[in-house]
Design a protein around this motif. Sequence first.
Motif: not given
Lengths: 157, 570
Positions: B205-207, B234, B339-341, B344
């Motif tokens: 998930s990116k978002k 997150i 995570l690549e957040t 976001w």
Amino acid sequence: MSERILSVLVEDKPGVLARVSSTISRRGFNINSLSVGPTNIEGRSKMTIVTELDAVEQVKKQLNKLVNVIKIVELDPNMTIETEVLLLKVSINKESQTSVIEKASLSNATSVDVGQDFAIFELTGSSKELDKFEALMKPFGIIEMVRGGRIALQSNL
Amino acid sequence: MTKEQLTGAELVIRGLEYLNVSTVFGVPGGAILPAYDPLYDSPIRHILARHEQGAGHMAEGYAQATGELGVVIATSGPGATNLITPLANALMDSTPLLAITGQVASTAIGNDAFQEAYTVGLSMAATKHNYLITDASEIPQVLKEAKFIATTGRPGPVLVDIPKDILNQVAAWVEPGDLDLPGYKPTTEPNPKMVQQASSLIKKSKKPILYVGGGIIHSKANNELFVLATKFNIPVVTTLMGRGAFPDGHELCLEMPGMHGNYTATTSIQNADLLIAIGVRFDDRVTANPSFFAQNAKVIHADIDPAEIGKVRDAQVPIVGDAKSVIKGLIEALGDEKLETENWVSELKEMKTEFPLSYKQEDKGPLKVPYVLEELQKLTKEEAIVVAGVGQHQMWVSQHWNFTEPNTWLNSGGLGTMGYALPAAIGAKTAYPDKLVLALDGDGCFQMTCQELITASTENIPIKIVVFNNGNHGMVRQWQKIFYNSKFSASELTHDTPDYLKLAESMGAVGLRMMEKSDIEKVFNKMLEINDRPVLVDCVVDPDDMVFPMVPAGGSNDQIIMNEEDLKNL
């Protein structure tokens, strides 16, 4: 929509039928048939609930939340032995008598009581067979009728 | 050795002591009288409420603040029917409650005896489970079962109805044994396969959005949630029941989504590619029209109640289990994953700055609730337990109060029970006499259970009540303004009746009043100073103020009404 048959094992405690039926009506679910009776295990009863709902998963989950509900199995209609009992009181007279008795016997119904102007038949079978028998007797005048609710068992588990 | 012989009534009190119950709330009456006799001699503290509904909400407030069982006692008939509202409320908000009600003698049941009501039937749909005792010897075991059912799995209210002759029947005290509940086995440990599947969705998930609610608070999983959110970066939205599960003010905290949620929280869900929903039930106040809700998001739904999963929204990964175990499992499964957040998180951060909650407090103008709340929190040095009723004031408190700890925000979420605040605050203060307990209430709500102010005074429970007095059923008025062409049918209450100062005084509390901005500091400081009696502040506020943002019921969360201007485009 196809029918779904739930076999519900419950604790034989006061109010359990009320809990189950209240849950069903409270969530706005409709049922076609509900029957309840004792099992071979002491303190356990079994309910057979027949519904046409797509929402049967929700019914199962909500019923499972009841503390007195032990186990719910959805029966596979292809592997299920299902039956229902019917008592039907029909009027008879001199003209119709023979025809009524003939039709009943061809339907495999058993006569359980006969009076001057009526006969009571008992029939066990699938719901369809019971419906058919009812239709057959209708022209003679059904005085009273009762059906026992459908019960079912899975044939191979 | 012969076993100790006790009456049913004594077994009840002994049973409660055995279960470590220290406080009960209640109102006596004919059928329950036998139980009040041994209660008098017991170390258990009994708080005498003025109405059974009040007693029930007190027990709920006690339970919501402590996370432990709340206990309420009432008599048969009207005593029991008055309890139905708190029971239904506790069922909706998953509050562990034990209600003990007296019943007419078992020989009289079904005969329409004096003060007879079919309590078990009436409460069936308002409880997790209930019992009618038929023999005194059952009492200790049933009480143990009742507590177990009320406090485990998805918590909820359990009622035990006891006929008067059973309370007088003599039976041996037998220590309760193992529980035999073949139909009640809550799943607390999640299926590891599901946790694995969830973690692989999260990794992709990116978002993602952590959409969390009351389940976090019930399972005391706030520390684990903090680790999950911060370690993997997150963002978190906390529902009305989940406020305080993740600290407001943290950069990942987006606070409350939904009908009156803030723009960013609501929109973050709409734009998310993954919802990690834990201990939430996709309530209509969060989702608005579910077909427009989070249309681009996959859903991981973890709940201890399997019936919640798939009820409103299908989940790609359903997880049945206790929130704490689920989150621990997720943290472990995610390991050292990065995570690549980042984008976001910064996108949402900008959104927060661009679309803040807003209100306008003019210097000489009528008081606005959001402003008063923010000033009150500034003046409050310690962490307070904040209790609200239902309506505009409740939404404003949830929006504008900074919640940083679980169990510090008590309100009636699911059922929306007006009148909850005052009695629930009494319950919370009983549990934590040294903590500051603030009932932040509306005038419509307050008038529904205000007799309990007498309970607070006479039982020496010095809570502080702020009545946001707009002389109206504010939320009803707001809806009439928006949806009924400003036809204010039956929503007006008047500002000055009752006279809250006289009402407070007559009920043994101190009454204070604030009308304008310059009163705020002085009045609140005085309120905070008084600790030997309850204090009631009559805070006169603008009747025309409305709660924004707003998504009309059944609408789409993509169309948020931000202010009165937006209403013109409706």
